[in-house]
Design a protein around this motif. Structure first.
Motif, PDB file in Angstrom:
ATOM      1  N   THR A   1      51.842  73.297  30.487  1.00 39.06           N
ATOM      2  CA  THR A   1      52.354  72.819  31.776  1.00 39.06           C
ATOM      3  C   THR A   1      53.801  72.360  31.663  1.00 39.06           C
ATOM      4  O   THR A   1      54.651  72.729  32.483  1.00 39.06           O
ATOM      5  N   VAL A   2      54.092  71.570  30.639  1.00 44.38           N
ATOM      6  CA  VAL A   2      55.447  71.044  30.468  1.00 44.38           C
ATOM      7  C   VAL A   2      56.444  72.170  30.199  1.00 44.38           C
ATOM      8  O   VAL A   2      57.532  72.207  30.793  1.00 44.38           O
ATOM      9  N   THR A   3      56.087  73.096  29.333  1.00 42.24           N
ATOM     10  CA  THR A   3      57.021  74.177  29.025  1.00 42.24           C
ATOM     11  C   THR A   3      57.183  75.149  30.195  1.00 42.24           C
ATOM     12  O   THR A   3      58.252  75.725  30.369  1.00 42.24           O
ATOM     13  N   ALA A   4      56.148  75.323  31.009  1.00 41.53           N
ATOM     14  CA  ALA A   4      56.282  76.180  32.194  1.00 41.53           C
ATOM     15  C   ALA A   4      57.248  75.563  33.198  1.00 41.53           C
ATOM     16  O   ALA A   4      58.099  76.255  33.768  1.00 41.53           O
ATOM     17  N   VAL A   5      57.127  74.258  33.413  1.00 41.92           N
ATOM     18  CA  VAL A   5      58.050  73.569  34.323  1.00 41.92           C
ATOM     19  C   VAL A   5      59.469  73.622  33.766  1.00 41.92           C
ATOM     20  O   VAL A   5      60.432  73.878  34.505  1.00 41.92           O
ATOM     21  N   LEU A   6      59.629  73.393  32.472  1.00 42.46           N
ATOM     22  CA  LEU A   6      60.940  73.462  31.834  1.00 42.46           C
ATOM     23  C   LEU A   6      61.539  74.857  31.956  1.00 42.46           C
ATOM     24  O   LEU A   6      62.732  75.012  32.243  1.00 42.46           O
ATOM     25  N   PHE A   7      60.714  75.877  31.776  1.00 43.74           N
ATOM     26  CA  PHE A   7      61.166  77.261  31.900  1.00 43.74           C
ATOM     27  C   PHE A   7      61.696  77.551  33.308  1.00 43.74           C
ATOM     28  O   PHE A   7      62.753  78.146  33.478  1.00 43.74           O
ATOM     29  N   ILE A   8      60.956  77.111  34.314  1.00 40.95           N
ATOM     30  CA  ILE A   8      61.363  77.359  35.701  1.00 40.95           C
ATOM     31  C   ILE A   8      62.652  76.616  36.030  1.00 40.95           C
ATOM     32  O   ILE A   8      63.568  77.173  36.634  1.00 40.95           O
ATOM     33  N   VAL A   9      62.732  75.356  35.619  1.00 42.54           N
ATOM     34  CA  VAL A   9      63.925  74.559  35.914  1.00 42.54           C
ATOM     35  C   VAL A   9      65.149  75.148  35.221  1.00 42.54           C
ATOM     36  O   VAL A   9      66.227  75.264  35.821  1.00 42.54           O
ATOM     37  N   LEU A  10      65.006  75.524  33.956  1.00 38.82           N
ATOM     38  CA  LEU A  10      66.133  76.103  33.238  1.00 38.82           C
ATOM     39  C   LEU A  10      66.545  77.452  33.815  1.00 38.82           C
ATOM     40  O   LEU A  10      67.746  77.760  33.881  1.00 38.82           O
ATOM     41  N   SER A  11      65.587  78.242  34.236  1.00 40.40           N
ATOM     42  CA  SER A  11      65.920  79.537  34.845  1.00 40.40           C
ATOM     43  C   SER A  11      66.701  79.351  36.139  1.00 40.40           C
ATOM     44  O   SER A  11      67.701  80.046  36.383  1.00 40.40           O
ATOM     45  N   LEU A  12      66.273  78.410  36.969  1.00 39.88           N
ATOM     46  CA  LEU A  12      66.991  78.143  38.208  1.00 39.88           C
ATOM     47  C   LEU A  12      68.376  77.567  37.942  1.00 39.88           C
ATOM     48  O   LEU A  12      69.339  77.890  38.656  1.00 39.88           O
ATOM     49  N   ALA A  13      68.496  76.731  36.921  1.00 37.49           N
ATOM     50  CA  ALA A  13      69.797  76.162  36.580  1.00 37.49           C
ATOM     51  C   ALA A  13      70.756  77.247  36.098  1.00 37.49           C
ATOM     52  O   ALA A  13      71.946  77.244  36.459  1.00 37.49           O
ATOM     53  N   LEU A  14      70.254  78.166  35.315  1.00 36.46           N
ATOM     54  CA  LEU A  14      71.116  79.248  34.839  1.00 36.46           C
ATOM     55  C   LEU A  14      71.567  80.172  35.967  1.00 36.46           C
ATOM     56  O   LEU A  14      72.700  80.655  35.977  1.00 36.46           O
ATOM     57  N   VAL A  15      70.682  80.414  36.914  1.00 42.72           N
ATOM     58  CA  VAL A  15      71.049  81.241  38.061  1.00 42.72           C
ATOM     59  C   VAL A  15      72.109  80.523  38.899  1.00 42.72           C
ATOM     60  O   VAL A  15      73.048  81.151  39.402  1.00 42.72           O
ATOM     61  N   ALA A  16      71.965  79.225  39.051  1.00 41.01           N
ATOM     62  CA  ALA A  16      72.920  78.455  39.861  1.00 41.01           C
ATOM     63  C   ALA A  16      74.283  78.381  39.184  1.00 41.01           C
ATOM     64  O   ALA A  16      75.318  78.380  39.861  1.00 41.01           O
ATOM     65  N   ILE A  17      74.299  78.323  37.843  1.00 40.88           N
ATOM     66  CA  ILE A  17      75.565  78.217  37.115  1.00 40.88           C
ATOM     67  C   ILE A  17      76.320  79.534  37.143  1.00 40.88           C
ATOM     68  O   ILE A  17      77.530  79.563  37.350  1.00 40.88           O
ATOM     69  N   GLU A  18      75.612  80.631  36.933  1.00 37.15           N
ATOM     70  CA  GLU A  18      76.305  81.925  36.807  1.00 37.15           C
ATOM     71  C   GLU A  18      76.375  82.686  38.083  1.00 37.15           C
ATOM     72  O   GLU A  18      76.068  82.565  39.087  1.00 37.15           O
TER      73      GLU A  18
END
Length: 76
Positions: free
Chosen positions: A59-76
């Motif tokens: 659960t924790v790593t799935a949430v972390l994965f989603i948050v990091l993916s969205l952050a990377l999309v927002a940055i680039e």
């Protein structure tokens, strides 16, 4: 910053894959769903022990994965 997020994303995805693969299967077939339904809900404590730890890690790593993916999309 983008490189650091990508490294953390790669690590979290590997941990997520491993934690999901280590979990036991929940499919008991048709007989398990009819006869053992109450035992699955009330008989076993899956929130404790090995299965509970793997579930929380997933659960924790799935949430972390989603948050990091969205952050990377927002940055680039």
């Amino acid at each position: 910053m983008s490189i650091a997020l990508k490294i953390i994303l790669a690590i979290s995805s590997v941990v997520l894959i491993i934690s999901i693969l280590l979990q036991s299967s929940n499919s008991d077939g048709l007989s398990g769903s009819i006869g053992g339904g109450a035992e699955q809900l009330f008989g076993k404590k899956k929130s404790q022990g090995y299965e509970g730890i793997l579930s929380k890690i997933s659960t924790v790593t799935a949430v972390l994965f989603i948050v990091l993916s969205l952050a990377l999309v927002a940055i680039e």
